[in-house]
Design a protein around this motif. Structure first.
Motif, short mmCIF file in Angstrom:
data_model
loop_
_atom_site.label_atom_id
_atom_site.label_comp_id
_atom_site.label_asym_id
_atom_site.label_seq_id
_atom_site.Cartn_x
_atom_site.Cartn_y
_atom_site.Cartn_z
N ILE A 115 50.88 33.74 83.31
CA ILE A 115 49.83 34.76 83.24
C ILE A 115 50.36 36.15 83.63
O ILE A 115 49.70 37.16 83.38
CB ILE A 115 48.63 34.40 84.15
CG1 ILE A 115 49.08 34.28 85.62
CG2 ILE A 115 47.96 33.12 83.65
CD1 ILE A 115 47.93 34.07 86.59
N TYR A 116 51.56 36.21 84.24
CA TYR A 116 52.14 37.49 84.64
C TYR A 116 53.06 38.09 83.56
O TYR A 116 53.52 39.21 83.72
CB TYR A 116 52.91 37.33 85.95
CG TYR A 116 52.05 36.84 87.09
CD1 TYR A 116 51.11 37.68 87.69
CD2 TYR A 116 52.16 35.53 87.54
CE1 TYR A 116 50.30 37.22 88.73
CE2 TYR A 116 51.35 35.06 88.58
CZ TYR A 116 50.43 35.92 89.16
OH TYR A 116 49.63 35.46 90.19
N TYR A 117 53.32 37.31 82.51
CA TYR A 117 54.16 37.79 81.40
C TYR A 117 55.49 38.36 81.93
O TYR A 117 55.93 39.43 81.53
CB TYR A 117 53.42 38.86 80.59
CG TYR A 117 52.32 38.31 79.70
CD1 TYR A 117 52.56 38.03 78.36
CD2 TYR A 117 51.06 38.04 80.22
CE1 TYR A 117 51.56 37.52 77.54
CE2 TYR A 117 50.05 37.53 79.43
CZ TYR A 117 50.31 37.27 78.08
OH TYR A 117 49.32 36.75 77.27
N LYS A 118 56.14 37.61 82.80
CA LYS A 118 57.42 38.08 83.34
C LYS A 118 58.49 38.16 82.24
O LYS A 118 59.40 38.98 82.33
CB LYS A 118 57.88 37.13 84.46
CG LYS A 118 57.04 37.24 85.73
CD LYS A 118 57.55 36.29 86.80
CE LYS A 118 56.69 36.39 88.06
NZ LYS A 118 57.12 35.41 89.09
N THR A 119 58.37 37.30 81.25
CA THR A 119 59.26 37.36 80.10
C THR A 119 58.42 37.61 78.85
O THR A 119 57.49 36.85 78.58
CB THR A 119 60.07 36.06 79.93
OG1 THR A 119 60.78 35.79 81.14
CG2 THR A 119 61.05 36.18 78.78
N LEU A 120 58.74 38.66 78.13
CA LEU A 120 58.01 39.01 76.92
C LEU A 120 58.89 38.65 75.72
O LEU A 120 59.98 39.19 75.56
CB LEU A 120 57.69 40.50 76.91
CG LEU A 120 56.65 41.01 75.92
CD1 LEU A 120 55.29 40.38 76.17
CD2 LEU A 120 56.54 42.53 76.00
N PRO A 190 61.77 47.38 84.18
CA PRO A 190 61.74 48.00 85.52
C PRO A 190 60.98 47.17 86.54
O PRO A 190 61.26 47.26 87.74
CB PRO A 190 61.06 49.34 85.27
CG PRO A 190 61.28 49.64 83.81
CD PRO A 190 61.28 48.31 83.14
N ASP A 191 60.01 46.36 86.08
CA ASP A 191 59.20 45.57 87.02
C ASP A 191 59.84 44.26 87.41
O ASP A 191 59.24 43.44 88.10
CB ASP A 191 57.81 45.32 86.43
CG ASP A 191 57.86 44.47 85.16
OD1 ASP A 191 58.98 44.17 84.67
OD2 ASP A 191 56.79 44.12 84.63
N GLY A 192 61.09 44.05 86.97
CA GLY A 192 61.79 42.81 87.30
C GLY A 192 61.69 41.74 86.23
O GLY A 192 62.37 40.71 86.30
#
Length: 398
Positions: A115-120, A190-192
């Protein structure tokens, strides 16, 4: 020569039949990713670790992505016959951007369940949408013949860029990899988090543009017998050219084949061509047989072809839904197998609820694939009939 309504119907059905068949095959690859024991950690094309059964399970699915591209181009030609160049261009460009949005929002979540979409992820719909935008620009300014020539030039010539060496991670290098040469481009955010480009644009656009030019064979006044002959001979020529160029081991693929310690591995090496991005030999190997299949199925009407057609009429619907079904089934099976929430959602996992150690042998993977394809038959049939009844504008984007 006059083309009857019956012939036209059979012709259109043949396109949906072939598309449906490749959709069914495509689902096998995605089920393998989630359910096979080596789906998250192994490479079925790695000669050091693969088996013939595993390799050809992956290899047969190579036919799917390029065939989607080619048939999408062909369908774009047919759907635009009664439209102006501006109308065709506008629709393709808008649909292209819509597919990229779907990739970013819905497909990324289908892959990751994060749900955080850390990988797009930018994968199939990114390539399909990008290729549609390129085609949309082309149809505004160029004739179908010119688009065919441009598409073939991209297919035949893009491997020349394999020899271009730029400063690593420079802007030019990143753009070249994203649009032409990248096997997989990972860019940190930039957000990791990360942005992952699994597919490039222009080599796939070349296949779609070639399919658009192929649509000229399907005009209403075209001779069906001549069309089938041209498809057969062209398909056979492309297949023969693949064998010749692959045997020479020169231009057309960045990964040459080589003799191995067993005949089976040498055979696998010969057919182990490059999909990311689609090399010339990859395209010849896959699209030659597909053109032959289009010719052979033009007048086919039996139980199996009708089943394939059900899937082939709703490719967007099937693609989107089957990923969610596969991932939800994986999640349920993982918890039933005794994994904890922490194990199933570990930060190191690209695909949440799919631990690296989880999975089944190939035989069970095939059974799960069949179960999912069969289960989706009725939703696909319902949606196809709904689309046929409700010809509203927004359904053309789905």
């Amino acid at each position: 020569m006059y083309t009857t309504t019956s012939t036209l119907t059979n012709r259109i059905r043949s396109i949906d039949t072939v598309r449906g068949l490749i959709i069914i095959i495509m689902a096998l690859d995605h089920v393998r990713d989630f359910f096979h024991i080596a789906g998250a950690t192994g490479d079925p094309t790695d000669l050091a670790t693969t088996t013939p059964a595993l390799f050809f399970t992956r290899w047969i699915t190579h036919y799917c992505a390029p065939s989607f591209m080619m048939l999408s181009g062909l369908s774009a030609y047919l759907s635009g016959i009664n439209k102006t160049p501006g109308e065709k261009s506008s629709f393709l460009i808008k649909r292209g951007f819509w597919l990229i949005l779907v990739e970013m929002v819905f497909m990324t979540f289908a892959f990751t369940f994060d749900i955080y979409y850390k990988t797009l992820f930018f994968a199939v719909f990114w390539a399909l949408g990008g290729a549609m935008i390129v085609l949309g620009i082309a149809v505004r300014f160029a004739s179908p013949k010119t688009i065919l020539i441009l598409g073939l030039a991209l297919v035949l010539g893009h491997n020349l860029l394999d020899y271009v060496k730029l400063q690593e991670n420079s802007t030019a290098d990143i753009l070249l990899r994203i649009f032409f040469t990248g096997r997989g481009t990972f860019l940190p955010r930039p957000d990791g988090g990360a942005i992952v480009f699994l597919y490039v644009i222009f080599p796939w656009a070349g296949i779609m543009m070639s399919g658009y030019g192929l649509g000229m064979l399907y005009k209403r006044n075209a001779d069906p017998q001549r069309r089938r002959k041209l498809l057969l001979w062209t398909g056979a020529a492309l297949t023969a050219l693949f064998v010749l160029l692959r045997f020479i081991n020169g231009y057309g693929d960045p990964a040459p084949w080589s003799s191995q310690d067993t005949a089976a591995k040498t055979f696998i090496s010969f057919f182990n061509v490059t999909k990311y991005p689609p090399s010339l030999l990859f395209t010849l190997m896959t699209q030659g047989p597909i053109l032959i299949l289009l010719a052979l199925t033009e007048q086919t009407d039996n139980a199996f072809s009708r089943i394939c057609t059900v899937y082939g009429r709703v490719p967007f619907f099937f693609f989107l839904v089957h990923f969610y079904v596969i991932h939800i089934m994986t999640m349920v099976t993982v918890f039933l197998s005794g994994y904890t929430w922490q194990q199933a959602t570990d930060d190191s996992l690209f695909f949440k609820f799919r631990p690296n150690e989880f999975g089944y042998p190939l035989r069970q993977t095939y059974l799960i694939w069949i179960l999912i394809v069969v289960a989706l038959y009725w939703p696909c049939k319902w949606y196809g009939e709904y689309r046929a009844r409700k010809r509203t504008w927004w359904l053309s984007y789905l």
